[in-house]
Design a protein around this motif. Structure first.
Motif, PDB file in Angstrom:
ATOM      1  N   CYS A  73       0.739  -1.249   0.022  1.00  0.00           N
ATOM      2  CA  CYS A  73      -0.092  -0.026   0.016  1.00  0.00           C
ATOM      3  C   CYS A  73       0.942   1.199   0.094  1.00  0.00           C
ATOM      4  O   CYS A  73       0.240   2.471  -0.064  1.00  0.00           O
ATOM      5  N   TYR A  92      -7.083  -6.241  -6.359  1.00  0.00           N
ATOM      6  CA  TYR A  92      -6.937  -7.120  -4.962  1.00  0.00           C
ATOM      7  C   TYR A  92      -8.002  -8.284  -5.155  1.00  0.00           C
ATOM      8  O   TYR A  92      -7.966  -9.094  -4.189  1.00  0.00           O
ATOM      9  N   SER A 107     -13.040 -11.247   7.568  1.00  0.00           N
ATOM     10  CA  SER A 107     -12.321 -10.199   8.255  1.00  0.00           C
ATOM     11  C   SER A 107     -11.418  -9.263   7.184  1.00  0.00           C
ATOM     12  O   SER A 107     -10.760  -8.434   7.403  1.00  0.00           O
ATOM     13  N   VAL A 160     -14.191  -7.598   3.010  1.00  0.00           N
ATOM     14  CA  VAL A 160     -14.779  -6.354   3.021  1.00  0.00           C
ATOM     15  C   VAL A 160     -14.159  -5.114   2.787  1.00  0.00           C
ATOM     16  O   VAL A 160     -14.706  -4.050   2.620  1.00  0.00           O
ATOM     17  N   LEU A 161     -12.724  -5.245   2.853  1.00  0.00           N
ATOM     18  CA  LEU A 161     -11.884  -4.210   3.032  1.00  0.00           C
ATOM     19  C   LEU A 161     -11.265  -3.422   1.709  1.00  0.00           C
ATOM     20  O   LEU A 161     -10.941  -2.397   1.636  1.00  0.00           O
ATOM     21  N   LEU A 214       0.981  -8.830   8.156  1.00  0.00           N
ATOM     22  CA  LEU A 214       0.099  -8.535   6.919  1.00  0.00           C
ATOM     23  C   LEU A 214       0.922  -9.206   5.771  1.00  0.00           C
ATOM     24  O   LEU A 214       1.966  -8.611   5.445  1.00  0.00           O
ATOM     25  N   MET A 248      -4.297 -11.217   7.542  1.00  0.00           N
ATOM     26  CA  MET A 248      -3.775  -9.999   8.049  1.00  0.00           C
ATOM     27  C   MET A 248      -4.294  -9.828   9.611  1.00  0.00           C
ATOM     28  O   MET A 248      -5.487 -10.594  10.022  1.00  0.00           O
ATOM     29  N   GLY A 293      -5.573  -7.502  11.806  1.00  0.00           N
ATOM     30  CA  GLY A 293      -6.287  -6.032  11.602  1.00  0.00           C
ATOM     31  C   GLY A 293      -5.904  -5.385  12.771  1.00  0.00           C
ATOM     32  O   GLY A 293      -5.540  -3.895  12.454  1.00  0.00           O
ATOM     33  N   SER A 294      -5.975  -5.564  13.933  1.00  0.00           N
ATOM     34  CA  SER A 294      -5.888  -4.456  14.966  1.00  0.00           C
ATOM     35  C   SER A 294      -4.360  -4.038  15.166  1.00  0.00           C
ATOM     36  O   SER A 294      -3.896  -3.001  15.369  1.00  0.00           O
ATOM     37  N   ASN A 297      -8.615   2.868   5.761  1.00  0.00           N
ATOM     38  CA  ASN A 297      -9.926   2.834   6.789  1.00  0.00           C
ATOM     39  C   ASN A 297     -10.147   4.305   7.298  1.00  0.00           C
ATOM     40  O   ASN A 297      -8.857   4.903   7.572  1.00  0.00           O
ATOM     41  N   ILE A 315      -8.472   4.995  10.598  1.00  0.00           N
ATOM     42  CA  ILE A 315      -6.834   5.181  10.517  1.00  0.00           C
ATOM     43  C   ILE A 315      -6.606   6.856   9.950  1.00  0.00           C
ATOM     44  O   ILE A 315      -5.814   7.513  10.723  1.00  0.00           O
ATOM     45  N   VAL A 350       1.094   3.383   4.190  1.00  0.00           N
ATOM     46  CA  VAL A 350       1.578   2.563   4.936  1.00  0.00           C
ATOM     47  C   VAL A 350       1.235   1.310   4.296  1.00  0.00           C
ATOM     48  O   VAL A 350      -0.071   1.088   4.115  1.00  0.00           O
TER      49      VAL A 350
HETATM   50  N1  ACO Z   1     -18.308  -8.222   9.553  1.00  0.00           N
HETATM   51  C1  ACO Z   1     -18.899  -8.621  10.921  1.00  0.00           C
HETATM   52  N2  ACO Z   1     -18.025  -9.071  11.901  1.00  0.00           N
HETATM   53  C2  ACO Z   1     -16.899  -8.982  11.769  1.00  0.00           C
HETATM   54  C3  ACO Z   1     -16.179  -8.682  10.384  1.00  0.00           C
HETATM   55  C4  ACO Z   1     -17.100  -8.546   9.218  1.00  0.00           C
HETATM   56  N3  ACO Z   1     -16.749  -8.215   7.900  1.00  0.00           N
HETATM   57  N4  ACO Z   1     -14.762  -9.062  10.323  1.00  0.00           N
HETATM   58  C5  ACO Z   1     -14.445  -9.186  11.742  1.00  0.00           C
HETATM   59  N5  ACO Z   1     -15.499  -9.203  12.347  1.00  0.00           N
HETATM   60  C6  ACO Z   1     -15.756  -9.472  13.929  1.00  0.00           C
HETATM   61  C7  ACO Z   1     -14.615 -10.179  14.198  1.00  0.00           C
HETATM   62  O1  ACO Z   1     -14.612 -11.562  14.224  1.00  0.00           O
HETATM   63  C8  ACO Z   1     -14.825  -9.786  15.559  1.00  0.00           C
HETATM   64  O2  ACO Z   1     -15.771 -10.639  16.525  1.00  0.00           O
HETATM   65  P1  ACO Z   1     -15.484 -11.196  17.952  1.00  0.00           P
HETATM   66  O3  ACO Z   1     -15.495  -9.895  18.950  1.00  0.00           O
HETATM   67  O4  ACO Z   1     -16.792 -11.974  18.211  1.00  0.00           O
HETATM   68  O5  ACO Z   1     -14.167 -11.950  18.010  1.00  0.00           O
HETATM   69  C9  ACO Z   1     -15.208  -8.257  15.774  1.00  0.00           C
HETATM   70  O6  ACO Z   1     -16.052  -8.260  14.692  1.00  0.00           O
HETATM   71  C10 ACO Z   1     -14.179  -7.320  15.820  1.00  0.00           C
HETATM   72  O7  ACO Z   1     -13.080  -7.651  15.155  1.00  0.00           O
HETATM   73  P2  ACO Z   1     -11.788  -6.728  15.303  1.00  0.00           P
HETATM   74  O8  ACO Z   1     -10.895  -7.261  14.341  1.00  0.00           O
HETATM   75  O9  ACO Z   1     -11.678  -6.346  16.695  1.00  0.00           O
HETATM   76  O10 ACO Z   1     -12.452  -5.415  14.784  1.00  0.00           O
HETATM   77  P3  ACO Z   1     -11.692  -4.074  14.556  1.00  0.00           P
HETATM   78  O11 ACO Z   1     -12.575  -2.867  15.194  1.00  0.00           O
HETATM   79  O12 ACO Z   1     -10.183  -4.163  14.721  1.00  0.00           O
HETATM   80  O13 ACO Z   1     -11.887  -3.739  12.875  1.00  0.00           O
HETATM   81  C11 ACO Z   1     -10.431  -3.795  10.979  1.00  0.00           C
HETATM   82  C12 ACO Z   1     -11.199  -4.468  11.986  1.00  0.00           C
HETATM   83  C13 ACO Z   1     -11.706  -3.101  10.314  1.00  0.00           C
HETATM   84  C14 ACO Z   1      -9.839  -4.961   9.987  1.00  0.00           C
HETATM   85  C15 ACO Z   1      -9.374  -3.019  11.628  1.00  0.00           C
HETATM   86  O14 ACO Z   1      -8.709  -3.742  12.357  1.00  0.00           O
HETATM   87  C16 ACO Z   1      -8.295  -2.169  10.448  1.00  0.00           C
HETATM   88  O15 ACO Z   1      -9.065  -1.553   9.558  1.00  0.00           O
HETATM   89  N6  ACO Z   1      -7.484  -2.614  10.495  1.00  0.00           N
HETATM   90  C17 ACO Z   1      -6.389  -2.239   9.543  1.00  0.00           C
HETATM   91  C18 ACO Z   1      -6.511  -2.989   8.287  1.00  0.00           C
HETATM   92  C19 ACO Z   1      -5.666  -2.549   7.266  1.00  0.00           C
HETATM   93  O16 ACO Z   1      -5.526  -1.088   6.905  1.00  0.00           O
HETATM   94  N7  ACO Z   1      -5.366  -3.262   6.339  1.00  0.00           N
HETATM   95  C20 ACO Z   1      -4.766  -3.023   5.242  1.00  0.00           C
HETATM   96  C21 ACO Z   1      -3.245  -2.290   5.295  1.00  0.00           C
HETATM   97  S1  ACO Z   1      -2.720  -1.798   3.955  1.00  0.00           S
HETATM   98  C22 ACO Z   1      -1.896  -3.008   2.877  1.00  0.00           C
HETATM   99  O17 ACO Z   1      -0.846  -3.109   3.037  1.00  0.00           O
HETATM  100  C23 ACO Z   1      -2.896  -4.199   2.387  1.00  0.00           C
END
Ligand code: ACO
Length: 318
Positions: free
Chosen positions: A112, A142, A152, A155-156, A189, A208, A210-211, A248, A251, A305
């Motif tokens: 990214c 992607y 998880s 959707v992103l 990641l 990934m 995520g957190s 996100n 972020i 990042v």
């Molecule tokens: N729909 C519904 N529930 C979901 C989904 C979904 N799509 N995905 C995860 N959940 C659930 C999880 O299972 C978890 O359930 P549990 O509490 O029963 O275990 C709950 O939702 C919370 O999950 P978290 O992972 O704690 O949610 P968080 O608030 O951290 O959000 C997210 C997750 C959106 C992925 C966030 O952590 C994020 O955006 N992280 C950065 C990701 C990112 O930017 N990645 C790309 C980087 S760039 C690159 O180089 C590719």
């Protein structure tokens, strides 16, 4: 001598996948996706499209905006994590599609942060006089490396491409570039799969934590923006437009808040595009240039990042 962006372009595939569509594919909800990520929809390439196809459309628009034709381009750098094939590079394939006979062409793989890495590299070629007009592209499909059963990650992300033309200038232009990487986070990641013996070995989909990514992103993005402005004896408040990597909304908001930059100075595209990785920054830049938000003389900061981890920033005067 400096380098300066004189044209931008972008392309998004026709097909739109909404959060509602995803509700029928995995156990998720529009509400969860919107509140956790800010994403409402993303574009998905057709089965027969490859990254160089998306790059071609974006490049043609950037060259048209720059008032240049293919024959004027003497360097092509493509940032992508989803290349058309193992080799030749997507940059070489794009060069051929553009009808360019001979110029250096290569890919940059920094996930990214890829566009920031590619732009920083092109800046060195152009500002040193090695090249006159560089085409710098971020292009991604992607949807090909997403496990559509994994809520998880599926959707992103989204597909798209953005491009800029960088040319020599006696006025800045690009003021400074700042690149970083730390390979010790590669497990956090990744797409760990590879091709060997005619087969895919290991997981070919995005993996990934995520957190962990979230916390790391907010920390290093604030640091790299501070690094860029202090190098130029400026403050974050001097920035007219912050163009962050669109992963996100939370972020982006957290980074802007830590820097004291109001959200009306931040260009947002993640709601409509999702995370398009190396394409996200040039896509957002092109939108803000074409709708008239960014204009001559303004201070613009691009930051991103991604997997690696890699991160970086480019500060420029428009
Ligand atoms: N729909 C519904 N529930 C979901 C989904 C979904 N799509 N995905 C995860 N959940 C659930 C999880 O299972 C978890 O359930 P549990 O509490 O029963 O275990 C709950 O939702 C919370 O999950 P978290 O992972 O704690 O949610 P968080 O608030 O951290 O959000 C997210 C997750 C959106 C992925 C966030 O952590 C994020 O955006 N992280 C950065 C990701 C990112 O930017 N990645 C790309 C980087 S760039 C690159 O180089 C590719």
């Amino acid at each position: 001598m400096y380098s300066k962006i004189i044209g931008t372009g972008s392309y998004l595939p026709e097909k739109i996948l909404t959060n509602r569509d995803l509700e029928s594919m995995v156990n998720t909800s529009d509400e969860w996706i919107r509140t956790r990520t800010g994403i409402t929809q993303r574009h998905i390439a057709s089965e027969d499209q490859v990254a160089s196809d998306l790059a071609l459309y974006a490049s043609q628009k950037a060259m048209e905006a720059a008032g240049l034709s293919s024959k004027d381009i003497d360097l092509i750098i493509v940032a992508t994590t989803t290349p058309d094939m193992v080799f030749p590079s997507t940059a070489c394939i794009l060069q051929n599609k553009l009808g360019i006979e001979n110029c250096p062409a290569f890919d940059v793989q920094a996930v990214c942060s890829g566009f920031v890495y590619a732009l920083a590299t092109a800046d060195m070629f152009v500002s040193s006089g090695k090249c006159r007009n560089a085409l710098v592209v971020g292009t991604e499909i992607y949807s090909k490396i997403i496990d559509w059963n994994d809520r998880s990650t599926c959707v992103l992300f989204g597909d798209g491409a953005g491009a800029v033309v960088l040319t020599q200038s006696d006025q800045p232009g690009i003021l400074s570039t700042h690149l970083h990487a730390s390979g010790s986070y590669s497990d956090v990641l990744s797409v760990p799969g590879s091709i060997s013996g005619g087969k895919v070995q290991g997981n070919p989909y995005i993996n990934m934590e995520g957190s962990t990514v979230f916390k790391f992103a907010v920390k290093v993005l604030e640091e790299v923006v501070q690094e860029a402005v202090s190098k130029n004896n400026l403050q974050p408040s001097d920035i007219d437009w912050l163009i962050p990597h669109q992963a996100n909304i939370r972020i982006i908001q957290s980074t802007a808040k830590k820097l004291g930059i109001p959200m009306d100075k931040v260009v947002i595209a993640v709601d409509k595009h999702g995370n398009t990785s190396a394409a996200s920054i040039p896509l957002a830049l092109d939108i803000a240039v074409r709708d008239g938000r960014i204009h001559s003389g303004q201070l613009v900061l691009l930051e991103g990042v991604g997997g690696g981890f890699t991160w970086g920033a480019v500060l420029l005067r428009w």
